[in-house]
Design a protein around this motif. Structure first.
Motif, PDB file in Angstrom:
ATOM      1  N   THR A  67     100.203 129.467   3.309  1.00  0.00           N
ATOM      2  CA  THR A  67      99.709 128.412   2.424  1.00  0.00           C
ATOM      3  C   THR A  67      98.407 127.824   2.963  1.00  0.00           C
ATOM      4  O   THR A  67      97.473 127.581   2.194  1.00  0.00           O
ATOM      5  CB  THR A  67     100.776 127.307   2.263  1.00  0.00           C
ATOM      6  OG1 THR A  67     101.977 127.903   1.759  1.00  0.00           O
ATOM      7  CG2 THR A  67     100.304 126.213   1.328  1.00  0.00           C
ATOM      8  N   TRP A  70      95.599 130.261   2.209  1.00  0.00           N
ATOM      9  CA  TRP A  70      95.262 130.274   0.784  1.00  0.00           C
ATOM     10  C   TRP A  70      94.455 129.037   0.394  1.00  0.00           C
ATOM     11  O   TRP A  70      93.480 129.129  -0.347  1.00  0.00           O
ATOM     12  CB  TRP A  70      96.523 130.366  -0.082  1.00  0.00           C
ATOM     13  CG  TRP A  70      97.054 131.756  -0.226  1.00  0.00           C
ATOM     14  CD1 TRP A  70      98.212 132.250   0.301  1.00  0.00           C
ATOM     15  CD2 TRP A  70      96.442 132.835  -0.926  1.00  0.00           C
ATOM     16  NE1 TRP A  70      98.348 133.566  -0.031  1.00  0.00           N
ATOM     17  CE2 TRP A  70      97.273 133.958  -0.788  1.00  0.00           C
ATOM     18  CE3 TRP A  70      95.255 132.967  -1.656  1.00  0.00           C
ATOM     19  CZ2 TRP A  70      96.973 135.194  -1.342  1.00  0.00           C
ATOM     20  CZ3 TRP A  70      94.962 134.202  -2.213  1.00  0.00           C
ATOM     21  CH2 TRP A  70      95.813 135.293  -2.060  1.00  0.00           C
ATOM     22  N   LEU A  71      94.879 127.877   0.884  1.00  0.00           N
ATOM     23  CA  LEU A  71      94.151 126.643   0.563  1.00  0.00           C
ATOM     24  C   LEU A  71      92.719 126.699   1.089  1.00  0.00           C
ATOM     25  O   LEU A  71      91.774 126.320   0.392  1.00  0.00           O
ATOM     26  CB  LEU A  71      94.884 125.430   1.134  1.00  0.00           C
ATOM     27  CG  LEU A  71      96.171 125.050   0.414  1.00  0.00           C
ATOM     28  CD1 LEU A  71      97.018 124.109   1.275  1.00  0.00           C
ATOM     29  CD2 LEU A  71      95.872 124.428  -0.944  1.00  0.00           C
ATOM     30  N   ILE A  74      90.700 129.406  -1.091  1.00  0.00           N
ATOM     31  CA  ILE A  74      90.359 128.916  -2.435  1.00  0.00           C
ATOM     32  C   ILE A  74      89.346 127.783  -2.321  1.00  0.00           C
ATOM     33  O   ILE A  74      88.403 127.690  -3.117  1.00  0.00           O
ATOM     34  CB  ILE A  74      91.629 128.492  -3.199  1.00  0.00           C
ATOM     35  CG1 ILE A  74      92.515 129.713  -3.451  1.00  0.00           C
ATOM     36  CG2 ILE A  74      91.268 127.813  -4.517  1.00  0.00           C
ATOM     37  CD1 ILE A  74      93.924 129.383  -3.925  1.00  0.00           C
ATOM     38  N   GLY A  75      89.501 126.935  -1.303  1.00  0.00           N
ATOM     39  CA  GLY A  75      88.537 125.874  -1.073  1.00  0.00           C
ATOM     40  C   GLY A  75      87.141 126.414  -0.818  1.00  0.00           C
ATOM     41  O   GLY A  75      86.152 125.884  -1.341  1.00  0.00           O
ATOM     42  N   ILE A 100      86.352 119.401  -5.364  1.00  0.00           N
ATOM     43  CA  ILE A 100      87.691 120.001  -5.467  1.00  0.00           C
ATOM     44  C   ILE A 100      87.881 121.015  -4.347  1.00  0.00           C
ATOM     45  O   ILE A 100      88.935 121.063  -3.698  1.00  0.00           O
ATOM     46  CB  ILE A 100      87.908 120.642  -6.852  1.00  0.00           C
ATOM     47  CG1 ILE A 100      87.864 119.570  -7.947  1.00  0.00           C
ATOM     48  CG2 ILE A 100      89.224 121.424  -6.898  1.00  0.00           C
ATOM     49  CD1 ILE A 100      87.797 120.124  -9.353  1.00  0.00           C
ATOM     50  N   GLY A 101      86.856 121.819  -4.114  1.00  0.00           N
ATOM     51  CA  GLY A 101      86.914 122.776  -3.008  1.00  0.00           C
ATOM     52  C   GLY A 101      87.043 122.074  -1.669  1.00  0.00           C
ATOM     53  O   GLY A 101      87.796 122.511  -0.786  1.00  0.00           O
ATOM     54  N   LEU A 104      90.573 120.910  -1.229  1.00  0.00           N
ATOM     55  CA  LEU A 104      91.445 122.046  -0.902  1.00  0.00           C
ATOM     56  C   LEU A 104      91.317 122.431   0.569  1.00  0.00           C
ATOM     57  O   LEU A 104      92.317 122.742   1.229  1.00  0.00           O
ATOM     58  CB  LEU A 104      91.124 123.243  -1.800  1.00  0.00           C
ATOM     59  CG  LEU A 104      91.552 123.109  -3.258  1.00  0.00           C
ATOM     60  CD1 LEU A 104      90.953 124.231  -4.095  1.00  0.00           C
ATOM     61  CD2 LEU A 104      93.066 123.104  -3.368  1.00  0.00           C
ATOM     62  N   VAL A 107      93.143 119.754   2.615  1.00  0.00           N
ATOM     63  CA  VAL A 107      94.593 119.959   2.501  1.00  0.00           C
ATOM     64  C   VAL A 107      95.024 121.192   3.298  1.00  0.00           C
ATOM     65  O   VAL A 107      96.082 121.194   3.938  1.00  0.00           O
ATOM     66  CB  VAL A 107      95.024 120.043   1.019  1.00  0.00           C
ATOM     67  CG1 VAL A 107      96.490 120.429   0.891  1.00  0.00           C
ATOM     68  CG2 VAL A 107      94.752 118.720   0.313  1.00  0.00           C
ATOM     69  N   GLY A 108      94.200 122.229   3.299  1.00  0.00           N
ATOM     70  CA  GLY A 108      94.502 123.420   4.093  1.00  0.00           C
ATOM     71  C   GLY A 108      94.614 123.112   5.578  1.00  0.00           C
ATOM     72  O   GLY A 108      95.528 123.580   6.269  1.00  0.00           O
TER      73      GLY A 108
END
Length: 121
Positions: A67, A70-71, A74-75, A100-101, A104, A107-108
């Motif tokens: 996870t 992935w975060l 995508i970020g 938004i990136g 992410l 959060v990653g």
């Protein structure tokens, strides 16, 4: 399982290619703001590519989860991608998705911290 070490290495190669393109291919066609966007995108791509390499190693030793990777990935795509696109002429409203990136990616990193605490015990 996804090979995050390979993905991190590919991200590193892309960062070098895009950094070189920005330094040599855009210097006569982009304005100062566009070059700053390109530089920021490349810096964040490079740093987070290293992060994905680290997360890939941690996944192999069961100290992280996919996870986090992935975060981060995508970020990278959203954050750096939107800045690259604006530099190349996309509308300025693409800047609205850049944060938004960034969120992410944050959060990653936080997910990685929580995972490392939980899985490393």
């Amino acid at each position: 399982m996804v090979n995050w070490i390979a993905i991190g290495a590919l991200n590193m190669a892309v960062a070098v290619i895009l950094g070189a393109f920005g330094a040599h291919g855009l210097k006569n066609v982009a304005n100062a703001q566009q070059l700053a966007w390109w530089h920021t995108a490349t810096l964040y791509l490079l740093v987070h590519a290293l992060g994905i390499l680290l997360v890939g190693v941690m996944i192999r030793f069961n100290y992280a989860t996919q996870t986090s990777a992935w975060l981060l990935q995508i970020g990278i795509l959203v954050f750096a991608g939107s800045l690259y696109m604006m530099t190349l002429g996309a509308p300025r409203w693409f800047g609205a998705i850049t944060p938004i990136g960034g969120v992410l990616m944050i959060v990653g990193w936080l997910w990685l911290a929580v995972s490392a605490f939980r899985l490393g015990q």
